[in-house]
Design a protein around this motif. Structure first.
Motif, PDB file in Angstrom:
ATOM      1  N   TYR A 132      49.805  37.672  43.178  1.00 14.14           N
ATOM      2  CA  TYR A 132      51.358  38.337  44.372  1.00 14.14           C
ATOM      3  C   TYR A 132      50.721  39.339  45.219  1.00 14.14           C
ATOM      4  O   TYR A 132      51.120  40.048  44.309  1.00 14.14           O
ATOM      5  CB  TYR A 132      52.125  37.771  43.521  1.00 14.14           C
ATOM      6  CG  TYR A 132      52.532  36.525  43.321  1.00 14.14           C
ATOM      7  CD1 TYR A 132      53.361  35.889  44.344  1.00 14.14           C
ATOM      8  CD2 TYR A 132      51.896  35.856  42.277  1.00 14.14           C
ATOM      9  CE1 TYR A 132      54.118  35.208  44.062  1.00 14.14           C
ATOM     10  CE2 TYR A 132      52.301  34.769  42.570  1.00 14.14           C
ATOM     11  CZ  TYR A 132      53.202  34.166  43.347  1.00 14.14           C
ATOM     12  OH  TYR A 132      53.461  32.497  43.330  1.00 14.14           O
ATOM     13  N   HIS A 133      50.612  39.235  46.723  1.00 15.61           N
ATOM     14  CA  HIS A 133      50.994  40.855  47.528  1.00 15.61           C
ATOM     15  C   HIS A 133      52.162  40.959  47.646  1.00 15.61           C
ATOM     16  O   HIS A 133      53.330  40.429  48.352  1.00 15.61           O
ATOM     17  CB  HIS A 133      50.079  40.676  48.857  1.00 15.61           C
ATOM     18  CG  HIS A 133      50.779  41.156  49.318  1.00 15.61           C
ATOM     19  ND1 HIS A 133      50.598  41.728  50.962  1.00 15.61           N
ATOM     20  CD2 HIS A 133      50.572  42.979  49.198  1.00 15.61           C
ATOM     21  CE1 HIS A 133      50.850  42.554  51.884  1.00 15.61           C
ATOM     22  NE2 HIS A 133      51.386  42.901  50.368  1.00 15.61           N
ATOM     23  N   CYS A 134      53.071  42.029  46.626  1.00 16.85           N
ATOM     24  CA  CYS A 134      54.215  42.955  46.714  1.00 16.85           C
ATOM     25  C   CYS A 134      54.696  43.806  47.652  1.00 16.85           C
ATOM     26  O   CYS A 134      53.348  44.996  47.269  1.00 16.85           O
ATOM     27  CB  CYS A 134      54.809  42.691  45.033  1.00 16.85           C
ATOM     28  SG  CYS A 134      54.656  41.252  43.782  1.00 16.85           S
ATOM     29  N   ASN A 185      49.126  44.707  44.050  1.00 20.03           N
ATOM     30  CA  ASN A 185      48.744  43.281  44.157  1.00 20.03           C
ATOM     31  C   ASN A 185      49.123  42.752  42.113  1.00 20.03           C
ATOM     32  O   ASN A 185      48.239  43.821  41.856  1.00 20.03           O
ATOM     33  CB  ASN A 185      47.792  43.334  44.405  1.00 20.03           C
ATOM     34  CG  ASN A 185      47.674  43.789  46.119  1.00 20.03           C
ATOM     35  OD1 ASN A 185      48.264  42.912  46.507  1.00 20.03           O
ATOM     36  ND2 ASN A 185      46.624  43.746  46.421  1.00 20.03           N
ATOM     37  N   ASN A 203      51.910  48.431  48.297  1.00 23.67           N
ATOM     38  CA  ASN A 203      51.809  47.405  48.019  1.00 23.67           C
ATOM     39  C   ASN A 203      50.831  47.236  46.698  1.00 23.67           C
ATOM     40  O   ASN A 203      50.030  48.170  46.585  1.00 23.67           O
ATOM     41  CB  ASN A 203      50.931  46.720  49.762  1.00 23.67           C
ATOM     42  CG  ASN A 203      51.143  46.928  50.297  1.00 23.67           C
ATOM     43  OD1 ASN A 203      52.038  46.489  50.716  1.00 23.67           O
ATOM     44  ND2 ASN A 203      51.124  48.629  51.026  1.00 23.67           N
ATOM     45  N   TYR A 220      46.859  48.640  44.117  1.00 21.86           N
ATOM     46  CA  TYR A 220      47.689  49.202  44.402  1.00 21.86           C
ATOM     47  C   TYR A 220      47.220  50.072  45.883  1.00 21.86           C
ATOM     48  O   TYR A 220      45.985  50.516  45.767  1.00 21.86           O
ATOM     49  CB  TYR A 220      47.749  50.397  44.096  1.00 21.86           C
ATOM     50  CG  TYR A 220      48.957  50.872  44.101  1.00 21.86           C
ATOM     51  CD1 TYR A 220      50.572  50.182  44.861  1.00 21.86           C
ATOM     52  CD2 TYR A 220      49.185  52.437  44.779  1.00 21.86           C
ATOM     53  CE1 TYR A 220      51.551  51.363  45.316  1.00 21.86           C
ATOM     54  CE2 TYR A 220      49.532  53.255  45.756  1.00 21.86           C
ATOM     55  CZ  TYR A 220      51.136  52.634  45.708  1.00 21.86           C
ATOM     56  OH  TYR A 220      52.284  53.328  46.214  1.00 21.86           O
ATOM     57  N   GLY A 231      53.098  35.967  47.846  1.00 20.80           N
ATOM     58  CA  GLY A 231      53.567  37.423  47.812  1.00 20.80           C
ATOM     59  C   GLY A 231      55.137  37.586  47.096  1.00 20.80           C
ATOM     60  O   GLY A 231      56.205  36.486  47.506  1.00 20.80           O
TER      61      GLY A 231
END
Length: 230
Positions: free
Chosen positions: A42-44, A34, A32, A17, A171
């Motif tokens: 996945y990049h959130c 991850n 962000n 994060y 993402g």
């Protein structure tokens, strides 16, 4: 119209994060998270852009008992899962979903039958006619991220709802309310119900905490197409 590239949830564990670097005015735009899944990371991007206002982002934390969390979502494997934008798929709707309303016990209480003549009857009838919304906290991006970070630190499994990236790898974005944007404001074509983004964190004891975020410009009341109501 709704989100152009679909809607769903990615589920997995926290890989890392970080915050976006602040701009020249010390404002943060994204947290962000991850999320590790069997098909990759996945990049959130959790959006807390204050929209050039001192208190333009709003958020709230909702504690969800294990028994109230949708079984169909909890049973999903780690990874990305598309969701239909309706009330039965497990999709989120900040306005219409009882699970996201901390005052839901009041809504349940009003269904208890009372004998005719009870002085509470008129009041309970009134409650049936209104929606009871929990309060939002308004503030800066850094204040919103501080609240978010307080729950993700001890999470064991993460559920990030939003729109999948159309390009740039794995993402999820639009992790915020996706309805109630003002008509003509630039994002109103994405308005729709049952497609809100959000960060739901499963804790070690099986309970959940939801971090819900929206922009101050977005309405808390919408019609059945997600358009703002006065």
């Amino acid at each position: 119209m709704g989100l152009a590239d679909g809607y769903g949830v990615v589920i997995g564990t926290k890989q890392s994060y970080y915050r976006d670097p602040p701009d020249n005015f010390g404002r943060y735009y994204h947290g962000n998270l991850n999320v590790q899944t069997p098909t990759g990371i996945y990049h959130c991007a959790i959006d807390v852009d204050p929209k050039s206002m001192p208190d333009g982002v709003q958020w709230r934390l909702v504690n969800i008992p294990a028994g109230d969390f949708p079984t169909a979502i909890r049973a999903l494997s780690d990874g990305w899962h598309p969701l239909a934008s309706n009330s039965t798929s497990g999709a989120l709707d900040y306005i219409r979903m009882p699970m996201l309303n901390p005052l839901r016990f009041i809504l349940r209480w009003v269904t208890i039958p009372l004998p005719a003549g009870n002085p509470l009857v008129p009041f309970l009838r009134f409650l049936r006619l209104v929606r009871i919304y929990p309060p939002w906290t308004s503030g800066t991006g850094i204040q919103a991220l501080t609240a978010l970070e307080g729950i993700i630190e001890n999470g064991k499994r993460f559920y990030l709802f939003g729109e999948p990236f159309a390009r740039g790898g794995l993402g999820v974005h639009n992790i915020h309310q996706n309805q109630g944007d003002p008509v003509g404001g630039g994002h109103d074509l994405e308005n729709a119900i049952w497609q809100d983004g959000g960060t739901l964190v499963e804790m070690a004891d099986g309970s959940f905490v939801a971090f819900l975020n929206k922009f101050k410009t977005q309405s808390e009341r919408t019609d059945d197409q997600g358009k703002p109501l006065p």
